[in-house]
Design a protein around this motif. Structure first.
Motif, mmCIF file in Angstrom:
data_model
loop_
_atom_site.group_PDB
_atom_site.id
_atom_site.type_symbol
_atom_site.label_atom_id
_atom_site.label_comp_id
_atom_site.label_asym_id
_atom_site.label_seq_id
_atom_site.Cartn_x
_atom_site.Cartn_y
_atom_site.Cartn_z
ATOM 1 N N GLU A 298 14.502 14.128 47.276
ATOM 2 C CA GLU A 298 13.137 14.449 47.684
ATOM 3 C C GLU A 298 12.281 14.837 46.483
ATOM 4 O OE1 GLU A 298 14.291 16.181 52.146
ATOM 5 O OE2 GLU A 298 13.771 17.540 50.502
ATOM 6 N N ALA A 299 12.856 15.655 45.607
ATOM 7 C CA ALA A 299 12.117 16.076 44.420
ATOM 8 C C ALA A 299 11.807 14.888 43.519
ATOM 9 C CB ALA A 299 12.906 17.134 43.656
ATOM 10 N N MET A 300 12.780 13.998 43.345
ATOM 11 C CA MET A 300 12.533 12.810 42.527
ATOM 12 C C MET A 300 11.427 11.962 43.139
ATOM 13 S SD MET A 300 16.411 11.718 41.340
ATOM 14 C CE MET A 300 15.832 10.396 40.254
ATOM 15 N N ILE A 304 8.377 15.081 40.441
ATOM 16 C CA ILE A 304 8.403 16.236 39.544
ATOM 17 C C ILE A 304 9.703 16.220 38.743
ATOM 18 C CG2 ILE A 304 6.939 17.594 41.077
ATOM 19 C CD1 ILE A 304 9.358 19.271 41.832
ATOM 20 N N ALA A 305 9.699 16.936 37.626
ATOM 21 C CA ALA A 305 10.873 17.005 36.762
ATOM 22 C C ALA A 305 12.023 17.664 37.514
ATOM 23 C CB ALA A 305 10.551 17.792 35.503
ATOM 24 N N VAL A 306 13.239 17.138 37.334
ATOM 25 C CA VAL A 306 14.412 17.614 38.071
ATOM 26 C C VAL A 306 15.464 18.131 37.106
ATOM 27 C CG1 VAL A 306 16.351 16.908 39.521
ATOM 28 C CG2 VAL A 306 14.037 16.129 40.066
ATOM 29 N N LEU A 307 15.982 19.327 37.424
ATOM 30 C CA LEU A 307 17.129 19.903 36.725
ATOM 31 C C LEU A 307 18.191 20.200 37.774
ATOM 32 C CD1 LEU A 307 17.291 22.673 34.035
ATOM 33 C CD2 LEU A 307 18.523 22.983 36.179
ATOM 34 N N THR A 308 19.395 19.690 37.551
ATOM 35 C CA THR A 308 20.486 19.956 38.481
ATOM 36 C C THR A 308 21.806 19.974 37.710
ATOM 37 O OG1 THR A 308 21.424 19.336 40.642
ATOM 38 C CG2 THR A 308 20.859 17.542 39.131
ATOM 39 N N MET A 351 9.446 12.833 32.865
ATOM 40 C CA MET A 351 10.558 13.017 33.799
ATOM 41 C C MET A 351 10.114 12.739 35.232
ATOM 42 S SD MET A 351 12.396 16.433 32.169
ATOM 43 C CE MET A 351 13.775 16.441 33.329
ATOM 44 N N GLY A 352 8.933 13.221 35.587
ATOM 45 C CA GLY A 352 8.420 12.995 36.929
ATOM 46 C C GLY A 352 8.144 11.530 37.211
ATOM 47 N N LYS A 353 7.587 10.827 36.224
ATOM 48 C CA LYS A 353 7.305 9.398 36.382
ATOM 49 C C LYS A 353 8.596 8.619 36.588
ATOM 50 C CE LYS A 353 4.899 5.584 34.011
ATOM 51 N NZ LYS A 353 6.050 4.656 33.863
ATOM 52 N N TYR A 354 9.608 8.910 35.763
ATOM 53 C CA TYR A 354 10.901 8.232 35.903
ATOM 54 C C TYR A 354 11.513 8.519 37.273
ATOM 55 C CZ TYR A 354 15.953 7.543 35.458
ATOM 56 O OH TYR A 354 17.254 7.163 35.675
ATOM 57 N N ALA A 355 11.464 9.785 37.693
ATOM 58 C CA ALA A 355 12.082 10.180 38.954
ATOM 59 C C ALA A 355 11.447 9.441 40.130
ATOM 60 C CB ALA A 355 11.948 11.691 39.142
ATOM 61 N N ARG A 356 10.123 9.366 40.145
ATOM 62 C CA ARG A 356 9.425 8.681 41.231
ATOM 63 C C ARG A 356 9.788 7.204 41.275
ATOM 64 N NH1 ARG A 356 7.198 8.687 46.294
ATOM 65 N NH2 ARG A 356 5.615 7.060 46.442
#
Length: 390
Positions: A298-300, A304-308, A351-356
């Motif tokens: 969902e965050a991706m 938005i930038a994701v840290l896990t 990071m957000g662009k890649y995630a989306r």
């Protein structure tokens, strides 16, 4: 059997919880039910509830069996104890179904549905969401191992297909006896229209104002249950002046003693969770034994930038580690990485662009539903897998 020859495909989805109860597995099953129904499949969901009953929810028949949920309230263990009607309901709806799709082997709903499917000779498909989950309680850990060694083994050996979301869980189900050729990688889907990026800075500011969040500063969001396996306590310990921590989920008591800088939004409905992603800058989930949690997807999708957690199960997803931050479950490492992300707006943007882009390409619900339907049709075909129906 085929839809053309004998009418629409009829599928019984089995899950220990279902909305309005909040959680990852129930959200997955809810989305599967909606998308399967939209594709012409007749869907019944067997689950727990505060009271027994059958309801129609957006074209999905939901069969709830009354359950006691004290283990979750008192110990954070999501394990509903269902009433004596469970097996009768399972038998009734497995007879109706062409295929039974059981989500996770750990729960009473799963055991009842497997028993009923064996009795009615109805083919079974399984989704195993997690492997063994670390728990501080030795008793819980022992029970978990015992359940998977018995009911889990029966389900994995008997299912005609087993879906997993990462390589660690795939290895786990093979260890329980699932035939390698029947284990398939199937990521959860995500609603990329609901979980979308903020259109611009003005929309992000408006979402912050609506949710009561501070207008300035970098906001780091956690979404989930406040239990140790999710790592909420590690994130709390990593609080830092360089960013503000925002928590959505529960129970609220778990945040007692948190610093005044920590923000609590409560338990949110999906639309409000989507707004929270748009309002924040970073999503952080230092969880363990979860593979690829739905909240990460969902965050991706929300851009938005994701840290896990640096989980070996992520290997199947081939993530760009420069664009999704995978770290050890260590408080100081979390703090250092979050500080780096907080001061670098261009890094967060990339990071957000890649995630989306990744989410739109890999996590589309229609593709997920299509693979399920193909599997159901194969499983329900006469003579297709008779060995598993005896």
């Amino acid at each position: 059997m085929s839809d053309d020859a004998r009418g629409p495909l009829k599928v019984l989805l089995v899950c220990h919880y279902y909305p309005p109860h909040l959680g990852g597995i129930e959200n997955v099953v809810h989305a599967e039910a909606r998308h399967l129904t939209a594709a012409g499949v007749q869907v019944t969901v067997l689950t727990s509830g505060e009271r027994s009953g059958v309801t129609d929810e957006d074209g999905v028949r939901v069969v709830r069996v009354r359950a006691w949920n004290g283990l979750e309230r008192k110990a954070g263990v999501p394990f509903p104890i269902l009433g004596p009607k469970l097996l009768r309901r399972a038998l009734r709806w497995t007879r109706w179904a062409d295929v039974v799709h059981i989500h996770d082997a750990f729960y009473l709903t799963s055991w009842a549905a497997l028993t009923a499917a064996k009795a009615t000779r109805t083919p079974v498909v399984a989704t195993q969401h997690v492997a063994l989950v670390h728990h501080d309680s030795a008793a819980v850990a022992l029970v978990q191992k015992a359940v998977y060694a018995t009911a889990g083994r029966l389900l994995m050996r008997g299912a005609q297909s087993v879906f997993t979301m990462n390589s660690d869980v795939a290895a786990f189900v093979r260890g329980l006896g699932a035939r390698p050729e029947r284990v398939h990688h199937l990521p959860n889907g995500v609603d990329t229209e609901l979980f979308r990026p903020a259109r611009d800075a003005a929309e992000q500011a408006a979402e912050r104002e609506r949710l009561g969040l501070p207008p300035e500063g970098v906001l780091v969001l956690f979404v989930g249950r406040f239990v140790p396996k999710k790592g909420f306590d590690l994130l709390l310990a990593a609080d830092d002046p360089g960013y503000r921590l925002v928590f959505a989920g529960g129970p609220a008591e778990a945040l007692t003693g948190a610093r005044d800088s920590v923000i609590y939004l409560g338990s949110l409905a999906p639309a409000e969770v989507a707004a929270a992603y748009r309002a924040c800058d970073v999503f952080a989930l230092p969880s363990t034994s979860e593979g690829f949690p739905l909240t990460v997807q969902e965050a991706m999708s929300s851009g938005i930038a994701v840290l896990t957690t640096d989980d070996s199960g992520y290997a199947a997803y081939d993530l760009d580690r420069d664009r999704v931050s995978l770290v050890d479950r260590d408080t100081e490492m979390l703090r250092v990485r979050l500080r780096e992300m907080a001061v670098d707006s261009e890094l967060r943007r990339q990071m957000g662009k890649y995630a989306r882009e990744y989410a739109v390409e890999r996590f589309a619900w229609p593709d997920h539903a299509s693979m399920l339907i193909e599997t159901y049709r194969s499983a329900s075909r006469p003579g297709g897998s008779s060995a598993d129906r005896g």
